[in-house]
Design a protein around this motif. Structure first.
Motif, PDB file in Angstrom:
ATOM      1  N   TYR B 506     -20.348 -10.241 -41.622  1.00 25.99           N
ATOM      2  CA  TYR B 506     -20.466 -11.493 -41.385  1.00 25.99           C
ATOM      3  C   TYR B 506     -20.317 -11.635 -39.577  1.00 25.99           C
ATOM      4  O   TYR B 506     -19.345 -10.901 -39.064  1.00 25.99           O
ATOM      5  CB  TYR B 506     -19.235 -12.343 -41.864  1.00 25.99           C
ATOM      6  N   GLN B 516     -22.517 -16.479 -39.642  1.00 24.82           N
ATOM      7  CA  GLN B 516     -23.958 -15.804 -40.054  1.00 24.82           C
ATOM      8  C   GLN B 516     -23.705 -14.502 -40.991  1.00 24.82           C
ATOM      9  O   GLN B 516     -22.706 -13.677 -40.534  1.00 24.82           O
ATOM     10  CB  GLN B 516     -24.781 -15.182 -38.761  1.00 24.82           C
ATOM     11  N   MET B 517     -24.414 -14.483 -42.062  1.00 19.99           N
ATOM     12  CA  MET B 517     -24.439 -13.210 -42.770  1.00 19.99           C
ATOM     13  C   MET B 517     -25.397 -12.274 -42.692  1.00 19.99           C
ATOM     14  O   MET B 517     -26.549 -12.601 -42.443  1.00 19.99           O
ATOM     15  CB  MET B 517     -24.317 -13.867 -44.295  1.00 19.99           C
ATOM     16  N   MET B 518     -25.207 -11.053 -42.616  1.00 22.64           N
ATOM     17  CA  MET B 518     -26.000  -9.945 -42.327  1.00 22.64           C
ATOM     18  C   MET B 518     -25.841  -8.877 -43.676  1.00 22.64           C
ATOM     19  O   MET B 518     -24.835  -8.494 -44.036  1.00 22.64           O
ATOM     20  CB  MET B 518     -25.783  -9.289 -41.052  1.00 22.64           C
ATOM     21  N   VAL B 519     -27.053  -9.026 -44.527  1.00 20.20           N
ATOM     22  CA  VAL B 519     -27.063  -8.140 -45.684  1.00 20.20           C
ATOM     23  C   VAL B 519     -27.458  -6.765 -45.283  1.00 20.20           C
ATOM     24  O   VAL B 519     -28.669  -6.690 -44.721  1.00 20.20           O
ATOM     25  CB  VAL B 519     -27.962  -8.671 -46.463  1.00 20.20           C
ATOM     26  N   VAL B 520     -26.679  -5.775 -45.974  1.00 21.27           N
ATOM     27  CA  VAL B 520     -27.326  -4.499 -45.574  1.00 21.27           C
ATOM     28  C   VAL B 520     -27.489  -3.907 -47.005  1.00 21.27           C
ATOM     29  O   VAL B 520     -26.575  -3.732 -47.799  1.00 21.27           O
ATOM     30  CB  VAL B 520     -26.531  -3.369 -44.821  1.00 21.27           C
ATOM     31  N   PHE B 527     -24.824   1.775 -42.436  1.00 17.11           N
ATOM     32  CA  PHE B 527     -24.633   1.301 -40.887  1.00 17.11           C
ATOM     33  C   PHE B 527     -23.926  -0.120 -40.658  1.00 17.11           C
ATOM     34  O   PHE B 527     -24.187  -0.996 -41.524  1.00 17.11           O
ATOM     35  CB  PHE B 527     -26.023   1.500 -40.081  1.00 17.11           C
ATOM     36  N   VAL B 528     -23.572  -0.053 -39.615  1.00 12.55           N
ATOM     37  CA  VAL B 528     -23.174  -1.623 -39.328  1.00 12.55           C
ATOM     38  C   VAL B 528     -24.162  -2.496 -38.447  1.00 12.55           C
ATOM     39  O   VAL B 528     -24.472  -1.944 -37.432  1.00 12.55           O
ATOM     40  CB  VAL B 528     -21.835  -1.569 -38.260  1.00 12.55           C
ATOM     41  N   PRO B 529     -24.576  -3.519 -39.082  1.00 12.93           N
ATOM     42  CA  PRO B 529     -25.660  -4.134 -38.504  1.00 12.93           C
ATOM     43  C   PRO B 529     -25.278  -5.037 -37.383  1.00 12.93           C
ATOM     44  O   PRO B 529     -26.250  -5.453 -36.460  1.00 12.93           O
ATOM     45  CB  PRO B 529     -25.992  -5.173 -39.633  1.00 12.93           C
ATOM     46  N   LEU B 530     -24.263  -5.157 -36.950  1.00 15.49           N
ATOM     47  CA  LEU B 530     -24.034  -6.046 -35.660  1.00 15.49           C
ATOM     48  C   LEU B 530     -22.719  -5.551 -35.019  1.00 15.49           C
ATOM     49  O   LEU B 530     -21.773  -4.792 -35.577  1.00 15.49           O
ATOM     50  CB  LEU B 530     -23.670  -7.398 -36.071  1.00 15.49           C
ATOM     51  N   LEU B 531     -22.573  -5.940 -33.812  1.00 11.21           N
ATOM     52  CA  LEU B 531     -21.522  -5.185 -33.047  1.00 11.21           C
ATOM     53  C   LEU B 531     -20.867  -6.469 -32.315  1.00 11.21           C
ATOM     54  O   LEU B 531     -19.599  -6.562 -32.872  1.00 11.21           O
ATOM     55  CB  LEU B 531     -22.021  -4.547 -31.806  1.00 11.21           C
ATOM     56  N   ASP B 532     -21.389  -7.284 -31.577  1.00 13.50           N
ATOM     57  CA  ASP B 532     -20.772  -8.317 -31.217  1.00 13.50           C
ATOM     58  C   ASP B 532     -20.495  -9.381 -32.169  1.00 13.50           C
ATOM     59  O   ASP B 532     -21.538  -9.892 -32.824  1.00 13.50           O
ATOM     60  CB  ASP B 532     -21.558  -8.824 -29.949  1.00 13.50           C
ATOM     61  N   ALA B 579     -18.102   2.072 -33.841  1.00 14.08           N
ATOM     62  CA  ALA B 579     -18.600   1.315 -32.976  1.00 14.08           C
ATOM     63  C   ALA B 579     -17.960   0.269 -31.778  1.00 14.08           C
ATOM     64  O   ALA B 579     -18.389   0.473 -30.594  1.00 14.08           O
ATOM     65  CB  ALA B 579     -19.739   0.288 -33.654  1.00 14.08           C
TER      66      ALA B 579
END
Lengths: 643, 1041
Positions: B506, B516-520, B527-532, B579
């Protein structure tokens, strides 16, 4: 030869066809001696204001390997209600619906003015158009902003029922779910790992869930067609998507000094293709890639992320120093073929000051009929206007685009088809009219053209098969039928049939006639396409040498001169401009790479390979307009196409 | 020897002509001559032993009964005695408290035994020098009277009596202070422990050996054959009776039993065997509320169960470091001989109570902490400044180092630095240094740590109501994230992940209107889809996070997904921390065994058929491969994993928990979780877990003075080499047990020094070094070692080492080793330190007298006892828990606290005194509370007063109680309040929120409760305390022959 000029013009206007020779040599040997092959430029969807489509199915020849369509060249026995196929001579009964025909009551397809006719046919439920945006987010803030605005604007240009999807990429690839309320969802993929189409669909949750094995569990609520989550009708997600686009941020991963941002273009495209492949195979769809730099990681990478290693130049390529070139090209080709097989086209909008890897990626557009747009920034009017023009409409207020077309060529026995050059791929359909001699994309009589617009033009090359000792009898006519099946932008399935015929002429006795039937403009473009096609795979000098030899041979054949007296050289009017075209072609960016980056060359070639005759000629020989206060602009160098 | 002498031999020496060589040293009245056998150390003095034996024999003959129950009685008394070693005022009441319970029961057996018992007790008491006081009060028989006479001189002036005894130690410890301050903890302790050579004979053992054909060693030892022969007529009867009465122990002394004549007369008195509760209470009486100053080397601290105040005067508080013994043997031969493990249990982050001084922080500036050039030990009180203060000698490696100019200070006339009391590192045992960039990863200052909440949203977690409960709780919990002392807000960043067989990350950046949801779904390569926006400050993103937490339960409300993944989840968390370049902790709320196609997929390997076979160990061996790799990666990225499990069936805790174990995390397990029922328990655990003091990215190094070194480390740790203990995180409940081995001789003069240095990142993101120093005595006398042993620490060590061993060896072997080593330790004591006595006597050192009950409990613990009735997961969980435990926790776990409530004193604040963990202590009309640090049981007797039921549960009677109650309603009456406050008080002392079980007598729910009664025969196997003592005794006798 005003008559031939008129004939050519008339044929082009009516059928969108321009032949190199309008009288065909009657034997194979003669044909070869003419240097320029029997070939034509064919514009399948040439805009015809005067051609209302007919609302019924075409009548096909009953022979299994012919299936030619009833046309004005067929002999019809009105009393017996039988027609003879002019390609295979099979005699076919008319279908029951044609019971009422007679000499005075002929269906449109039998009338000579309908040598090109368009049928609207019913083939399953209409499927909406699909636009899948694949957006690079490794852009400068300003560029990204401009691009976001263009994209938001484009939503209003799409037909309301069109399905739209969004994939963004940078270091990762995100497939955005559009149907969700409250929280925006996206599926994220690593930018370095290639996945099979099946894996992609599995990971996006598009596979049919296995039958629930555990009893006692409430059955999962029936998904309303899973693909809906990523591809939604514009009218439903308009607001959502506008917000989503508005919230798009630059790729948050830090880009260290001296590095390029990591851009996973290859995977993004692969996912776009995989997604469409799984959800809407054989449906008209446009993948629109907006990229602001070269792919720098994963399969399809064009250059590493170290800024100190510059992107490949022609020099590097010639020195075989372009590390990623072959691999990347192969990767994109495979991808393009997959997309093309499913009838999906890929556009590339590349806006960057440096190269963006068009050389490697061009096949995506070339093989699928997509556009390539190259600019310096998304924040330029060049891009903005070009992008808008993609969605331009015709006089019927319909998009100037057609999808998933297949083009089939049928010839009479004396001719065989060698190949096509244009935005198409082979469908590997071997028939009796396929020549073993390949020119361009050959060995097939059917091609897939995933996206067509009214000006998209293919070059088709033929071969005369009659042996010299058994030439075609005088007075006979050879015929070619082009059958283009496509999905119209209003989702109708249509079939456009163009049947053309030319007279056979004996090259020995009627060489003047043949000479005067020469269409030097068409021939120049046809030869240029052959040359450029070769240039894609051969060394530049070889292609030039080949072109030169062709020109020399042609002049040798048709020129009149006294030996050892160059000043005596004369060419007839019908050939007089041809050498000039060749001269310009030799130094055009289509064949010369000097002072052009590989990307630029690819870009020019891409455009050249799909334009109609007029545009192509202008591209070969640019027009110099002269402006004065005393009249409209004048063209200083005469080119007949403009005159 | 001298120490031994000063405590133990006095009575002996005076009594025995043979030992008369010693008397000068000890001013104990000669009247106690006949108690010779409690003292001397035979091994050091070849001649005394014979004398001792004689005396033993003579005492035996003069008083026919000494060995029997008397031994136990004396032991019981002894506890009491040692408790009031110093102030006479307390001794009387407590002393008198015991006889009533113990004597009456003995009485029926026979007059002679009782007399004996009294005499024994008197003798022993007098033996302590200060004990005699009790003599007169205890006397109930004429025999006792005369004995009581001698004591008065001693009791009359306890101080003086003590003083002469103290005399000898000074030369050893060099700290004459001891004897001067009567309130000092250690001296009395020392005395009592010395005495503690207390002979405690197994009741069974005696008769067995007596009536039997006199074991050869015993008979040879006794010079007067008539002694043994004399006994049978008097003693065989009662003991034989006991044997008969206890058919449960046939295995122990079959021959003896067979030979014993006479009808069963009475059941053996369970009160007569050493009592843990008694020991605890005695220590409490003696030392509760006192100030324990750590200025002396090798002083034995109060028990963990005692409430005391530590004043750091140069040695680390026992809260931080507690040793198995405070006097190391000088040579490795001695160490090997006694087999007493030399270990210390280090709890580097132990909570310092409010009334003690928190750790000082020292800043040595840019150069970093001053360290010895050779061994890299940190500046500490063990450094000796010489050369006018220009140089110092390292106490650990003896290297002489220059004092850096900025640190120079003159020395006073004692050779101490003038600023010694201004500098914590020179005067305290524990303190912290500010670490410089040299001590940071990549030489960059660390970022504050992050917490990542990873919630399994598969079907079972949704259905059990966990997700909804958790999400609503997190909203309040996040407001209370731990923060640096003095900081206004928490620097901890938070992140959220939900998952089933795919992961949802999230983005909760404060700038967003909604999360925002980010599905992996690519779980094969996580892996991690987001950093910030993934790790955010809660204060800044509060509205987005709350929005998210509101939505999560609804988003997955109708999920049908029942499969989960696990290692990809951990990996995702770790990658996220990596990260973000920070350390942190993952809170994973997981439901089931991960069966989805992904790395770390597990299959059910819970094969109960393996139990009690050679292969049983495989049940506890974690699956290797991905898990091993991942643990390693987590540690190197300082990612700590806390696992909250909500399983409904087998989940392979052994494997899943292995990651937590290596990363310094904890495993919590809530089987068949239901939000309404268990929600409260879980939330309390979660709160505790989140708020507890913790350090991240920690590396611990234990340095020792020359002659010994740390060889083995047990705990929730990871070791990539043999010296550095790596912990992704270490919290206030995690303890590392460190074992030491000799590599040279130790000197009695310099003692043994230990410095534990822990480099860590604080919750606020500061890099610090926490130093704990501890000095121990060294002695060439084993008696000294036994005198300063710490049973609780020993148990901790044995538990951890056994639990580690159980994945390598068959459980049977592990159990055997434990028994053997226990026997060996005790036998060694008996052989080398105790006064000679009949072999049939079980003699336990005072400091170890309750060791058998703990060891027995350990042997019966879920992990070690092979029973198909116990779930493999529970056993594995138990094993993981213990591995990270400190002494307090193991003490409570292996000897739960059983508190009677039916006769509770409503006016008193205190928790009622604990009872021994045995069924016999329960009564139908009673109500009891039992806690072991993890569970708390409220046991209701069938005939318990209805008023109690009414006031606590608001139902009219016992029968109205529903069997599945899990909480106590909040009622407004005194009883209810009192009960709840007692429970609350108990929970407050423990690291976990204890789960409350309400147990009705004779109900099915009684089983887990009964398991906790560790003195009884184990429900799933394992001997009763009594049996075990017999068993140990037999082992000892075998060893002695």
């Amino acid at each position: 030869m005003a008559t031939f000029q008129e004939f050519i013009q008339q044929n082009e206007d009516r059928d969108g066809v321009r032949f190199s020779w309008n009288l065909w040599p009657s034997s194979r040997l003669e044909a070869t001696r003419l240097v320029v092959p029997v070939s034509c430029l064919f514009t399948p969807l040439k805009e015809r204001l005067d051609l209302p489509p007919v609302q019924y199915e075409p009548v096909l020849c009953g022979r299994a390997n012919c299936r030619a369509i009833l046309n004005p060249l067929c002999q019809v026995d009105f009393r017996a209600k039988i027609w003879a196929c002019n390609f295979c001579f099979q005699r076919n009964p008319f279908p029951p619906t044609y019971a009422g025909i007679s000499e005075v009551n002929q269906p449109a397809e039998l009338m000579p003015q309908f040598s090109t006719i368009e049928y609207i046919v019913q083939r399953g439920p209409p499927t909406p158009l699909i636009f899948l945006y694949v957006v690079d987010i490794c852009l400068e803030e300003e560029d990204l902003q401009a691009l976001k605005e263009s994209l938001q604007m484009s939503l209003s240009l799409l037909p309301p029922n069109a399905l739209v999807g969004l994939i963004t990429f940078g270091r990762m690839v995100q497939v955005h779910e559009l149907s969700c309320e409250g929280i925006s969802k996206s599926y994220v993929f690593r930018g370095t790992k290639d996945l099979s189409s099946k894996q992609i669909q599995e990971m996006l949750g598009l596979m049919k869930p296995a039958p629930a094995g555990q009893p006692g569990r409430p059955p999962a609520p029936q998904e309303v067609q899973p693909s809906c989550r990523f591809l939604q009708p514009v009218h439903k997600v308009d607001m959502n998507l506008t917000d989503l686009l508005g919230e798009l941020q630059r790729d948050p991963w830090p880009v260290p000094q001296g590095k390029r941002p990591l851009r996973s273009t290859g995977i993004a495209l692969s996912i776009a293709v995989g997604l469409l492949e799984g959800t809407f195979p054989n449906t008209g769809a446009r993948v629109m890639l907006f990229t602001g730099g070269p792919p720098t990681q994963g399969p399809g990478m064009v250059v590493g992320d170290e800024l100190k290693t510059p992107i490949r130049s022609w020099h590097d390529i010639q020195k075989d120093n372009a590390r990623h070139l072959k691999k990347a090209t192969k990767y994109y080709e495979a991808l393009a073929n997959r997309a093309a097989m499913n009838g999906h086209c890929i556009d590339i909008y590349a806006c960057a000051l440096d190269q963006t890897g068009l050389l490697e990626m061009k096949c995506c557009s070339n093989l699928t009929g997509g556009h390539i747009v190259m600019g310096d920034s998304f924040n330029t009017s060049l891009f903005k206007q070009t992008f808008q023009r993609v969605f331009s409409k015709d006089y019927n207020n319909e998009f100037r685009m057609a999808f998933g077309a297949t083009l089939e060529v049928k010839t009479t026995r004396e001719l065989k088809v060698c190949g096509a050059i244009g935005p198409c791929i082979s469908m590997n359909s071997k028939g009796p009219c396929v020549s073993e001699n390949e020119m361009g994309v050959g060995a097939t009589s059917q091609w897939k053209v995933c996206c067509l617009n009214p000006s998209a033009t293919l070059a088709m090359y033929f071969e005369v098969v009659n042996q010299h000792n058994a030439p075609v009898p005088q007075g006979g006519r050879g015929a070619i039928q082009f059958v283009t099946q496509y999905q119209h932008s209003n989702t109708q399935r249509r079939i456009r049939v163009t049947t053309v015929a030319r007279n056979w002429a004996d090259a020995q006795s009627q060489i003047q006639h043949i000479e005067s039937s020469f269409d030097q403009e068409a021939s120049a473009v046809l030869m240029a396409r052959l040359g450029v096609f070769r240039a894609e795979s051969e060394e530049g000098p070889d292609v030039l040498r080949w072109l030169d030899r062709q020109l020399i041979r042609l002049c040798q054949k048709f020129g009149q001169f006294n030996k050892d007296d160059p000043a005596s050289f004369r060419l007839s009017e019908s050939l007089s401009l041809y050498p000039q075209f060749m001269f310009h072609l030799r130094r055009s960016p289509f064949l010369q790479v000097f002072n052009n980056s590989p990307d630029e060359s690819s870009y020019y070639r891409h455009h050249f390979m799909r334009q109609d005759l007029t545009q192509s000629l202008i591209m070969i020989q640019p027009i110099l307009y002269s402006y004065s206060f005393y009249g409209p602009p004048e063209v200083r160098f005469y080119t007949p196409s403009v005159a | 020897m001298s120490q031994q002498g000063y405590v133990a031999t006095p009575p002996l020496s005076q009594a025995q002509p043979g030992v008369s060589g010693y008397p000068p040293a000890f001013g104990v009245p000669p009247s106690q001559a006949h108690f010779g056998h409690y003292g001397s150390t035979p091994q050091s003095h070849p001649s005394p032993p014979t004398a001792v034996f004689k005396s033993a024999a003579s005492s035996g003959s003069s008083m026919p009964a000494p060995p029997g129950p008397g031994q136990f009685v004396t032991n019981g008394l002894h506890n009491g005695v040692s408790a009031h070693g110093f102030p006479p005022l307390t001794s009387a009441p407590s002393g008198s408290a015991y006889p009533p319970t113990s004597y009456p029961r003995l009485a029926p057996s026979s007059a002679s035994t009782q007399q004996l018992a009294n005499q024994m007790s008197a003798m022993q008491m007098s033996g302590y020098g200060h004990g005699p006081l009790q003599g007169p009060q205890l006397t109930t028989s004429s025999v006792a009277q005369p004995i009581s006479q001698p004591p008065p001189p001693a009791s009359g002036c306890p101080l003086t009596a003590q003083a002469p005894q103290m005399g000898p130690p000074p030369p050893v410890s060099g700290q004459p202070l001891m004897s001067q301050s009567p309130q000092m903890g250690p001296p009395p302790m020392g005395v009592s422990s010395a005495m503690g050579t207390t002979a405690t004979a197994s009741p069974m053992g005696m008769p067995g050996s007596f009536s039997g054909p006199l074991p050869s060693p015993g008979s040879s030892g006794f010079q007067q054959p008539p002694g043994p022969q004399g006994f049978p007529p008097q003693q065989a009867g009662p003991y034989a009776g006991q044997m008969g009465g206890q058919p449960g122990f046939p295995g122990v002394f079959p021959p003896g039993a067979a030979q014993m004549a006479g009808p069963p007369q009475k059941k053996l008195d369970p009160d007569s065997i050493p009592s843990t509760t008694q020991v605890i209470e005695d220590d409490q009486v003696k030392r509760r509320g006192q100030v324990y100053a750590t200025n002396l080397r090798g002083q034995v601290p109060p028990l963990v169960t005692t409430d005391f105040v530590v004043q750091d005067q140069g040695n680390a508080s026992p809260r931080f470091m507690r040793c198995t013994t405070y006097s190391f043997p000088c040579t490795s031969d001695l160490a090997k001989q006694c087999q007493v493990p030399l270990a210390t249990v280090i709890k580097p982050f132990a909570v310092v109570p409010k009334n003690e001084t928190p750790l000082y922080t020292v800043d040595h500036g840019e150069a970093g902490p001053i360290r010895c050039n050779r061994c890299k030990a940190y500046m500490c009180p063990f450094m000796h400044f010489i050369d006018g203060g220009r140089r110092y000698q390292c106490g650990f490696c003896n290297c002489i180092n220059e004092v850096p100019p900025f640190y120079f200070q003159h020395l006073d006339h004692m050779g101490r630095r003038v600023d010694v009391y201004q500098r914590p590192e020179l005067s305290l045992g524990s303190y912290e240094f500010i670490a410089t960039l040299e001590y940071c990863k990549d030489k960059k200052p660390p970022n504050p740590p992050a917490f990542i909440f990873m919630i399994d949203v598969s079907y079972s977690n949704i259905k059990s109501g966990l997700v909804r409960l958790l999400c609503s709780e997190l909203k309040t919990l996040l407001e209370r994230l731990p923060r640096e002392e003095g900081a206004e807000t928490s620097a901890v960043r938070v992140g959220f992940v939900t998952y089933n067989k795919i992961l949802h990350f999230y983005n909760v950046k404060s700038a967003l209107a909604q999360p925002q949801m980010m599905v992996v779904s690519d779980v094969a390569e996580m892996f991690v889809p987001l950093l910030d926006g993934f790790l955010v400050n809660f204060q800044e993103s509060r509205s987005v996070i709350n929005n998210l937490l509101d939505q999560i339960p609804d988003m997955f409300a109708d999920t049908g997904e029942s499969e989960t993944v696990f290692t990809p989840v951990v990996q995702a968390g770790m990658e996220a921390l990596k990260a973000a370049e920070c350390s942190g902790k993952l809170f994973i709320f997981h439901s089931s065994i991960p069966t989805a196609e992904a790395p770390g997929k597990l299959k059910n390997r819970d094969d109960r058929k393996l139990i009690n076979t050679e292969k049983e160990k495989t049940l506890f061996q974690p699956v290797k491969g991905v898990y091993e790799e991942l643990s390693k990666e987590c540690v190197s990225n300082s990612c700590c994993v806390d696992l909250f499990l909500f399983p409904s069936q087998y989940t392979d805790v052994a494997t899943m928990g292995s990651i937590c174990l290596h990363t310094g995390g904890s495993v919590y397990k809530y089987s068949n979780f239901q939000a309404q029922v268990d929600g409260d328990h879980f939330l309390r655990d979660l709160r505790k877990d989140m708020e507890k003091p913790i350090g991240f990215d920690a590396t611990m190094r234990v340095r020792t003075s020359t002659g010994f070194r740390a060889t083995d480390f047990f705990g929730a740790i990871y070791m990539s080499n043999t010296t550095d203990v790596e912990m992704a995180a270490v919290d206030c409940h995690k303890a590392v047990t460190v074992e030491f081995k000799h590599d040279d001789k130790l000197s009695e003069d310099t003692g043994a020094l230990i410095q534990c240095a822990l480099l860590y990142t604080s919750i606020g993101g500061q890099r610090r070094l926490r130093i704990h120093n501890l000095s121990l005595n060294c002695s060439s006398q084993l008696a000294d070692l036994y005198k300063s042993c710490e049973t609780d620490a020993l148990v901790n060590f044995f538990a951890k080492s056994a639990y580690r061993e159980m994945v390598n060896q068959p459980l049977k072997t592990v159990r055997e080793i434990l028994v053997r080593q226990t026997a060996h330790m005790l036998a060694c004591y008996r052989k080398n330190c105790a006064s000679p006595s009949a072999v049939s006597q079980l003699i336990l050192p005072d400091t170890m007298k309750v060791l058998p009950v703990y060891m027995n409990s350990l042997l019966k613990s879920a992990a070690l006892v092979g029973s198909a009735d116990l779930s493999t997961d529970d056993r594995a969980h138990h094993r993981l828990l213990v591995t990270g435990m400190g002494v307090e926790e193991t003490q409570a776990l292996f000897y739960p606290r059983l508190v009677p409530l039916h006769n509770i004193d409503m006016s008193s604040e205190a928790v009622p005194a604990a009872l021994r963990c045995s069924e016999e202590r329960l009564s139908d009309a009673g109500v009891f509370l039992l806690e072991n640090g993890f569970q708390i049981f409220l046991w209701l007797g069938q005939a318990c007063p209805p008023e109690f039921i009414q006031s606590v549960f608001n139902v009219p009677s016992f029968a109205h109680l529903s069997p599945d109650m899990t909480s106590i309603p909040e009622l407004d009456n005194a009883m209810s309040k009192k009960l709840r406050s007692v429970i609350e008080h108990m929970s407050g002392q423990r690291s976990q929120a204890m789960k409350l079980f309400i147990v009705k007598q004779k109900d099915r729910s009684e089983v887990p409760f009964r398991q906790q009664l560790v003195e009884d025969k184990g429900l799933h196997g394992g001997a009763s305390y009594m049996d075990f003592l017999c068993c140990i005794h037999r082992e000892i006798r075998q060893l002695l022959t």
